[in-house]
Write a protein that holds these residues in place. Structure first.
Motif, PDB file in Angstrom:
ATOM      1  N   SER B  49       0.752  -1.530   0.247  1.00 29.23           N
ATOM      2  CA  SER B  49      -0.048   0.422   0.037  1.00 29.23           C
ATOM      3  C   SER B  49       0.473   1.614  -0.004  1.00 29.23           C
ATOM      4  CB  SER B  49      -1.033   0.082   1.267  1.00 29.23           C
ATOM      5  OG  SER B  49      -2.063   1.070   1.210  1.00 29.23           O
ATOM      6  N   LEU B  50       1.614   1.158   0.606  1.00 29.02           N
ATOM      7  CA  LEU B  50       2.699   2.205   0.829  1.00 29.02           C
ATOM      8  C   LEU B  50       3.489   2.409  -0.606  1.00 29.02           C
ATOM      9  CD1 LEU B  50       3.969   4.012   2.489  1.00 29.02           C
ATOM     10  CD2 LEU B  50       6.142   2.916   3.027  1.00 29.02           C
ATOM     11  N   TYR B  51       3.920   1.380  -1.099  1.00 29.44           N
ATOM     12  CA  TYR B  51       4.417   1.897  -2.509  1.00 29.44           C
ATOM     13  C   TYR B  51       3.448   2.263  -3.544  1.00 29.44           C
ATOM     14  CZ  TYR B  51       6.009  -0.068  -7.107  1.00 29.44           C
ATOM     15  OH  TYR B  51       6.539   0.425  -8.798  1.00 29.44           O
ATOM     16  N   LEU B  52       2.114   1.151  -3.144  1.00 27.35           N
ATOM     17  CA  LEU B  52       1.685   1.890  -4.434  1.00 27.35           C
ATOM     18  C   LEU B  52       0.469   3.044  -4.158  1.00 27.35           C
ATOM     19  CD1 LEU B  52      -1.209  -1.374  -4.727  1.00 27.35           C
ATOM     20  CD2 LEU B  52       0.662  -0.327  -6.012  1.00 27.35           C
ATOM     21  N   SER B  53       0.733   3.922  -2.736  1.00 23.15           N
ATOM     22  CA  SER B  53       0.216   4.788  -3.268  1.00 23.15           C
ATOM     23  C   SER B  53       1.491   6.288  -3.683  1.00 23.15           C
ATOM     24  CB  SER B  53       0.164   5.501  -1.222  1.00 23.15           C
ATOM     25  OG  SER B  53       2.053   5.721  -0.196  1.00 23.15           O
ATOM     26  N   PHE B  54       2.692   5.870  -3.788  1.00 18.98           N
ATOM     27  CA  PHE B  54       3.478   7.177  -4.962  1.00 18.98           C
ATOM     28  C   PHE B  54       3.200   6.320  -6.332  1.00 18.98           C
ATOM     29  CE2 PHE B  54       5.438   6.090  -0.887  1.00 18.98           C
ATOM     30  CZ  PHE B  54       5.727   7.643  -0.536  1.00 18.98           C
ATOM     31  N   THR B  55       2.280   6.124  -6.402  1.00 18.57           N
ATOM     32  CA  THR B  55       1.936   4.875  -7.685  1.00 18.57           C
ATOM     33  C   THR B  55       0.713   5.573  -8.754  1.00 18.57           C
ATOM     34  OG1 THR B  55       1.413   3.323  -7.427  1.00 18.57           O
ATOM     35  CG2 THR B  55       3.658   3.419  -7.625  1.00 18.57           C
ATOM     36  N   ASP B  56       0.315   5.328  -9.851  1.00 20.85           N
ATOM     37  CA  ASP B  56      -1.290   5.596 -10.623  1.00 20.85           C
ATOM     38  C   ASP B  56      -1.431   3.652 -10.849  1.00 20.85           C
ATOM     39  OD1 ASP B  56       0.643   4.248 -12.312  1.00 20.85           O
ATOM     40  OD2 ASP B  56       0.021   5.748 -13.712  1.00 20.85           O
ATOM     41  N   TYR B  57      -1.122   2.706 -10.070  1.00 17.04           N
ATOM     42  CA  TYR B  57      -1.626   2.239  -9.741  1.00 17.04           C
ATOM     43  C   TYR B  57      -3.374   1.892 -10.252  1.00 17.04           C
ATOM     44  CZ  TYR B  57      -1.999  -3.401 -10.020  1.00 17.04           C
ATOM     45  OH  TYR B  57      -2.866  -4.429 -10.521  1.00 17.04           O
ATOM     46  N   ASN B  58      -3.476   1.305 -11.373  1.00 17.38           N
ATOM     47  CA  ASN B  58      -5.063   1.325 -11.478  1.00 17.38           C
ATOM     48  C   ASN B  58      -5.696  -0.239 -11.628  1.00 17.38           C
ATOM     49  OD1 ASN B  58      -3.772   0.162 -14.344  1.00 17.38           O
ATOM     50  ND2 ASN B  58      -4.770   2.116 -15.472  1.00 17.38           N
ATOM     51  N   LEU B  59      -5.131  -1.246 -11.965  1.00 14.18           N
ATOM     52  CA  LEU B  59      -5.598  -3.089 -11.906  1.00 14.18           C
ATOM     53  C   LEU B  59      -4.976  -3.793 -13.080  1.00 14.18           C
ATOM     54  CD1 LEU B  59      -6.503  -4.041  -9.521  1.00 14.18           C
ATOM     55  CD2 LEU B  59      -8.848  -4.425 -10.377  1.00 14.18           C
ATOM     56  N   PHE B  60      -4.790  -2.344 -14.327  1.00 12.97           N
ATOM     57  CA  PHE B  60      -4.588  -2.982 -15.796  1.00 12.97           C
ATOM     58  C   PHE B  60      -3.428  -3.361 -16.232  1.00 12.97           C
ATOM     59  CE2 PHE B  60      -9.447  -1.815 -16.081  1.00 12.97           C
ATOM     60  CZ  PHE B  60      -9.114  -3.400 -16.975  1.00 12.97           C
ATOM     61  N   ASP B  61      -3.333  -1.210 -15.518  1.00 14.83           N
ATOM     62  CA  ASP B  61      -1.224  -1.429 -16.155  1.00 14.83           C
ATOM     63  C   ASP B  61      -0.364  -1.584 -14.700  1.00 14.83           C
ATOM     64  OD1 ASP B  61      -2.326  -0.255 -18.798  1.00 14.83           O
ATOM     65  OD2 ASP B  61      -3.143   1.482 -17.530  1.00 14.83           O
ATOM     66  N   ALA B  62       0.799  -1.702 -15.387  1.00 13.63           N
ATOM     67  CA  ALA B  62       1.987  -1.696 -14.562  1.00 13.63           C
ATOM     68  C   ALA B  62       1.696  -0.480 -13.635  1.00 13.63           C
ATOM     69  CB  ALA B  62       3.222  -1.846 -15.193  1.00 13.63           C
ATOM     70  N   PRO B  63       1.948  -0.066 -11.945  1.00 12.32           N
ATOM     71  CA  PRO B  63       2.476   0.897 -11.606  1.00 12.32           C
ATOM     72  C   PRO B  63       3.583   1.061 -12.097  1.00 12.32           C
ATOM     73  CG  PRO B  63       3.092  -1.104 -10.281  1.00 12.32           C
ATOM     74  CD  PRO B  63       2.305  -1.199 -11.501  1.00 12.32           C
ATOM     75  N   HIS B  64       3.434   3.484 -12.350  1.00  9.81           N
ATOM     76  CA  HIS B  64       4.075   3.827 -12.723  1.00  9.81           C
ATOM     77  C   HIS B  64       4.519   4.637 -11.257  1.00  9.81           C
ATOM     78  CE1 HIS B  64       2.365   3.596 -16.782  1.00  9.81           C
ATOM     79  NE2 HIS B  64       3.782   3.001 -16.755  1.00  9.81           N
ATOM     80  N   TRP B  65       5.715   4.753 -11.059  1.00  4.86           N
ATOM     81  CA  TRP B  65       6.756   5.972  -9.688  1.00  4.86           C
ATOM     82  C   TRP B  65       5.992   7.318 -10.492  1.00  4.86           C
ATOM     83  CZ3 TRP B  65       7.524   4.535  -5.530  1.00  4.86           C
ATOM     84  CH2 TRP B  65       8.157   5.557  -5.098  1.00  4.86           C
ATOM     85  N   LEU B  66       4.966   7.713  -9.654  1.00  8.91           N
ATOM     86  CA  LEU B  66       4.288   9.347  -9.599  1.00  8.91           C
ATOM     87  C   LEU B  66       5.791  10.183  -8.639  1.00  8.91           C
ATOM     88  CD1 LEU B  66       1.191   8.611  -9.975  1.00  8.91           C
ATOM     89  CD2 LEU B  66       2.349   9.564 -11.529  1.00  8.91           C
ATOM     90  N   GLY B  67       6.207   9.447  -7.642  1.00  5.73           N
ATOM     91  CA  GLY B  67       6.647  10.199  -6.526  1.00  5.73           C
ATOM     92  C   GLY B  67       5.407  10.707  -5.370  1.00  5.73           C
ATOM     93  N   LEU B  68       5.554  11.676  -5.258  1.00  8.20           N
ATOM     94  CA  LEU B  68       4.709  12.267  -4.135  1.00  8.20           C
ATOM     95  C   LEU B  68       3.614  13.605  -4.928  1.00  8.20           C
ATOM     96  CD1 LEU B  68       7.045  13.860  -1.833  1.00  8.20           C
ATOM     97  CD2 LEU B  68       5.446  12.261  -0.878  1.00  8.20           C
ATOM     98  N   GLN B  69       3.163  12.806  -6.586  1.00  8.38           N
ATOM     99  CA  GLN B  69       2.401  13.451  -7.029  1.00  8.38           C
ATOM    100  C   GLN B  69       0.722  13.400  -6.343  1.00  8.38           C
ATOM    101  OE1 GLN B  69       2.279  13.043 -11.387  1.00  8.38           O
ATOM    102  NE2 GLN B  69      -0.019  13.280 -11.312  1.00  8.38           N
TER     103      GLN B  69
END
Lengths: 433, 313, 284
Positions: B49-69
């Motif tokens: 959860s901590l990792y995902l909170s820094f990404t744009d994960y949407n269940l379909f595509d691999a998560p992209h790192w967004l930093g603090l966005q």
């Protein structure tokens, strides 16, 4: 793909084996139901999911049983749920790569699933000598289900937005019901008569602006659209301001009733609960609304200031095939059956909407009651409809929810029009990406 | 209550080392399910959860790192987030004290040796068990709709809401009322605390000429303060997570006009209808931090009013 | 405020009963209302101020018992029962062995592990929701009962572990120390001595687990998607949605059906429940 059924054992079966096989039959049926491709012995199984309430399930199951009878050895395993859970389930299934062979599709989700490669391109299965025959597809539906050159879905039924109103009450109140020949100004005036006549017990109409459908109709009446092909908003803040100002006038006239009516009647509807005399909604829901209200409802077109109706023919339901289904050809045969077989047209009536092809259309002549009302209405508006807009973007639903929430604040006078316009456009940018 | 130190284990004589080791190994066998559960269902999900909170994960595509966005957008650029925070704060600030005051009042009423107190105690506890159910929330929704008994009653007293559930000024109060109705849990804890207060303290206070209010102020409240503190922390943590009642009372949409759109409902909507899993994860972490900070502040300031030693001022 | 000692004067006792009964009436009004309204004719449900129906109308119950979407009502009832019983078995088994280890055995890492256990007690469940969902989704376990029950068998409900730890700490050690001297291993001590003594804690755990599982709305809402797998709370909501009419009679009948087992359970075990709640500080 399903080859001919093979005997499960090489040796001629003895009596004991037959008996134990009989005993095991229910278990085998259960296993087949799990979606395993049991071409050996058990026949072929298709999985098919759709949404709806129990009345629709009864009809669809009937059609499915007919398909099984026409294709011996084929079992169609169905599953259905209400619209919300259906999509929740389908999205997770899609993300996990375990969608059913055939799935009911909504216009709003074609992008969400198609863009992620979940849906099979049906073009290879379409043609006179192929599984799916679209030659008699009604012309209004031609483009529905297409994304670019790919065909991700085939329409199963046709519907349209319409005004549903209580003709008797309008007459009693001396009010002219909404129609294409009526301006918004006139309509505001007429609907207010209902509210006065019923001493506020019933509004003249349910507020049509609570979701983006009302806005879309108005935009299309003015030759505009809700979304662009690239999934952005296709209108300007000024358009929204004009529309919201118009709706504010309507609300203040009393014709739409107090804002609390919609919330207060949830999970029902104001029209169903006899607290509004008209509503703009999908015409195939006529039977449902009339049933809830307990009295007959009539269909008409919304008011307009431009002479353009703003409503368009919509594929109320479509069917898609999973890209990873091992039985795509069989699935295509099933889809063809659902859209072309005249008997299916007769079974389904107007529950999903009007039949999508000429193959099924003649049977609508036998429709009775509300089915017939919908049929006649659809026939009468065909020439007045505008072109079907592009499919909404993946986040269209999210935008609609947000729009509805902001509009509600406006109708409860929590915010002003300027603020609403600003909020909607700001968030649209974020939501639609 | 929730002591963070491990309980003293059995005082096995230290000389019997091999047997102790055997018991130690047995402990791991006993704890295997718990260890798997803690790892697979708690610790790993927390990290994920901590990792995902820094990404744009949407269940379909691999998560992209967004930093603090995600965090930036939530805190500075999301009106729905701000509204849900506001609604939740209102809910916490109203429901927690009202519920605790009612629980304490009823506990005081029941703190007696009169016959029937056990019956009342049980009856008052019942709503706590059924209040969390969908059935109860549906009943609540109907009870507070327009033209209902409660609407008629409040209208008779001049409060014309036109149906509580359809009125943005009052809809949240329906959710609050449903929560307050379940005051039974803090009540029984208060009651247990009250029974620990030595009667001679009251007698001594009476001797000094203290009336009921003085006795309450100078004996009951200080003696009960650890229990009050415990209930306050527990109820507050729960209030921040309110979901069921708001979801059912608003028929799933957080209305009218967003007045019942609580924090958890926004998390649910983001995560499970919009599939913005990364964004929703960031939102849950903000809640954890906020609740953690508030709990910490409560603990810090508790020294001023919570009396653990049991001394009376 | 009342004194802890009964003042014995009959007037004050009467006053006390009047007060308590008044609170009780307000408090249980919604319950009585739902019971009587479920058998009211439709037009009396919302606005009638009469507590009792003018005549009994069971149509709500007959509509509700038909279920929704071709799934009969008893199916939802059975599903709820399966989930609740599964949860009880899981919690009793897993929490009791974990609690025994924490309370009675000495081993490396006990302190940190106990701290983790207490930590999960305070952790907002929403935090774990999304990652747990993703894990179960990757394992193709969505729309099964596994996500709803697995945690119970893995002692994830730290509430109950803590409750039992507290309980075991209160048990006299003489018996298991005697057994230890007789050469009993920890397994036999647990099975033959501690577990039987833990009965009250196990019963409290069972009842709370049952009721919480029975009432649980959020977890099945997220994990279950086929109507034939729905437990009652979700079915109740689907029922409200799918009919999209204001069939209050049927809604209330279904509410009564979903509340009844909890109320019956409560009446049967109220003493244990209230004691359990007050000693452990459980959230009801």
């Amino acid at each position: 793909m399903g080859g001919p059924p093979r005997p499960t054992s090489e040796r001629p079966p003895n009596r004991r084996a037959v008996l134990s096989a009989l005993a095991a039959a229910p278990a085998a049926a259960l296993l087949a139901g799990c979606g395993s491709d049991s071409t050996s012995g058990g026949g072929r199984t298709l999985t098919y999911n759709y949404w709806g309430a129990s009345d629709r399930a009864l009809l669809v199951e009937k059609a499915v049983r007919l398909f099984e009878k026409l294709h011996p050895g084929t079992t169609v395993k169905t599953s259905f749920s209400d619209f919300g859970s259906y999509w929740q389930k389908m999205m997770t299934a899609a993300a996990g790569g375990n969608t059913p062979d055939v799935l009911e599709m909504d216009y709003a989700y074609i992008h969400a699933l198609g863009d992620h490669g979940v849906l099979a391109d049906l073009n290879p299965y379409v043609g006179a000598d192929k599984q799916i025959d679209l030659s008699t597809l009604r012309p209004q539906l031609r483009a529905s289900g297409m994304v670019g050159a790919k065909r991700y879905a085939v329409p199963v039924a046709l519907n349209s937005l319409a005004v549903m109103y209580d003709a008797k009450l309008y007459k009693e109140a001396g009010a002219v019901p909404p129609s294409l020949s009526m301006s918004y100004e006139q309509c505001i005036h007429e609907t207010a008569k209902i509210s006065r006549y019923t001493r506020g017990k019933q509004a003249g109409m349910t507020d049509p602006a609570v979701n983006y459908q009302g806005l879309e109709i108005w935009l299309q009446q003015h030759g505009k659209a809700l979304f662009t092909a690239s999934g952005k908003l296709a209108f300007e803040p000024e358009d929204l301001r004009t529309y919201l100002t118009l709706m504010q006038k309507w609300r203040e006239s009393g014709g739409l009733g107090p804002a609390s009516v919609i919330n207060d009647t949830l999970p029902g509807t104001p029209v169903g609960a006899n607290r509004a005399a008209a509503v703009i909604t999908w015409d195939n829901q006529l039977a449902g609304f009339a049933g809830q209200r307990g009295s007959a409802l009539s269909l008409s077109l919304p008011p307009t200031d431009t002479g353009v109706s703003g409503v368009y023919p919509k594929a109320s339901m479509l069917m898609s095939i999973s890209a990873n289904s091992p039985r795509r050809a069989l699935a295509a045969t099933f889809v063809n059956f659902m859209i072309n077989d005249p008997r299916v047209g007769r079974i389904l009536g107007s529950n999903l909407g009007m039949p999508p092809t000429d193959g099924q259309l003649p049977y609508s002549r036998t429709f009775k009651g509300t089915d017939a009302v919908v049929r006649d209405f659809e026939a009468s508006i065909a020439s007045k409809q505008v072109r079907t807009p592009v499919a909404p973007p993946q986040a269209g639903g999210e935008f609609n929810t947000y729009y509805g929430r902001v509009y509600e604040k406006l109708s409860y006078r929590r915010i002003g029009i300027d603020e609403a316009v600003k909020e909607i456009f700001q968030q649209a940018e974020v939501i639609l990406g | 209550m929730a002591a963070t130190t491990a309980p003293p284990a059995s005082r096995t004589p230290g000389k019997d080392a091999p047997r102790r080791r055997r018991r130690g190994n047995a402990a791991y066998v006993f704890l295997t399910p718990w260890m798997i559960g803690a790892a697979v269902l708690t610790v790993i999900p927390m990290l994920v959860s901590l990792y995902l909170s820094f990404t744009d994960y949407n269940l379909f595509d691999a998560p992209h790192w967004l930093g603090l966005q995600n965090y930036r957008r939530l805190l500075f650029d999301d009106p729905q987030f701000r509204e849900s925070v506001w609604v939740t704060l209102k809910y916490v600030v109203v429901s927690t004290p009202v519920k605790l005051v009612l629980a304490l009042a009823v506990a005081l009423l029941l703190n007696t040796r009169r016959r029937g107190r056990n019956f009342y105690r049980a009856a008052f506890y019942m709503p706590s068990l059924i209040g969390a159910s969908v059935g109860a929330a549906i009943v609540w929704r109907i009870l507070f709709s327009s033209g209902s008994v409660i609407d008629q009653l409040t209208s008779a007293f001049g409060l014309h809401t036109g149906g509580w559930v359809g009125n943005p000024d009052w809809a949240l109060m329906v959710v609050v009322a449903l929560s307050v109705w379940q005051f039974g849990a803090p009540m029984v804890i208060f009651l247990a605390g009250l029974q620990q207060i030595p009667p001679d303290l009251y007698e001594a206070a009476s001797m000094d000429g203290a009336g009921p209010w003085r006795r309450f102020r100078s004996v009951t409240v200080p003696m009960l303060s650890p229990v009050i503190f415990f209930n306050l922390v527990l109820e507050m943590i729960h209030a921040f997570q309110v979901f069921n009642s708001a979801f059912i009372v608003s028929n799933g949409n957080g209305g009218p006009a967003g007045s019942t759109f609580v924090y958890s409902m926004y998390v649910y909507e983001l995560g499970f209808t919009d599939y913005r899993m990364g964004y929703a994860s960031a939102m849950t972490w903000i809640l954890v931090v906020v609740v953690g900070v508030i709990t910490g502040v409560l603990f810090k300031t508790s020294g001023r009013w919570v009396h653990y030693s049991g001394e009376v001022k | 405020m009342s004194l802890p000692v009964s003042s014995g004067r009959p007037g004050r006792t009467t006053l006390w009963h009047v007060c308590a009964l008044a609170v009780l009436c307000v408090l249980l009004y919604p319950l009585v209302w739902v019971l009587t309204s479920a058998v009211k004719p439709a037009d009396e449900i919302i606005s009638s101020l009469d507590m009792l129906p003018s005549h009994l109308d069971w149509s709500g119950f007959s509509t509700a018992s038909q279920g929704i979407a071709d799934v009969p009502a008893w199916r939802f009832f059975t599903n709820s029962l399966i989930l609740a019983i599964g949860a009880v078995i899981g919690n009793v088994l897993s929490c009791s062995i974990s609690a025994y280890a924490f309370a009675r055995l000495r081993f490396r890492g006990r302190g940190p592990m106990f701290a983790v256990m207490i930590g999960t007690l305070l952790l907002p469940q929403h935090l774990l929701l999304i990652p747990q969902y993703i894990i179960f989704q990757k394992a193709h376990l969505i729309d099964t009962y596994v996500p709803l029950l697995l945690g119970k068998f893995l002692a994830v409900d730290a509430f109950f572990v803590f409750l039992m730890v507290q309980f075991v700490r209160g048990l006299p050690r003489d018996l298991d120390e005697a057994a230890l001297i007789d050469g009993c291993g920890p397994f036999r001590i647990f099975g033959h001595i501690v577990l039987p003594l833990m009965r009250p804690a196990l019963i409290t755990t069972s009842i709370f687990t049952f009721i919480w599982s029975w009432n649980d709305f959020f977890t099945p809402l997220i994990y279950l998607q086929s109507p034939d797998k729905y437990p009652l709370p979700i079915a109740l909501r689907l029922f409200v949605d799918a009919t999209s009419t204001q069939d209050y009679g049927a809604m209330l009948a279904m509410s009564v059906m979903s509340l009844a087992p909890v109320v019956i359970f409560f009446i049967a075990f109220q003493r244990l429940l209230v004691e359990g709640a007050s000693t452990s500080g459980l959230k009801g």
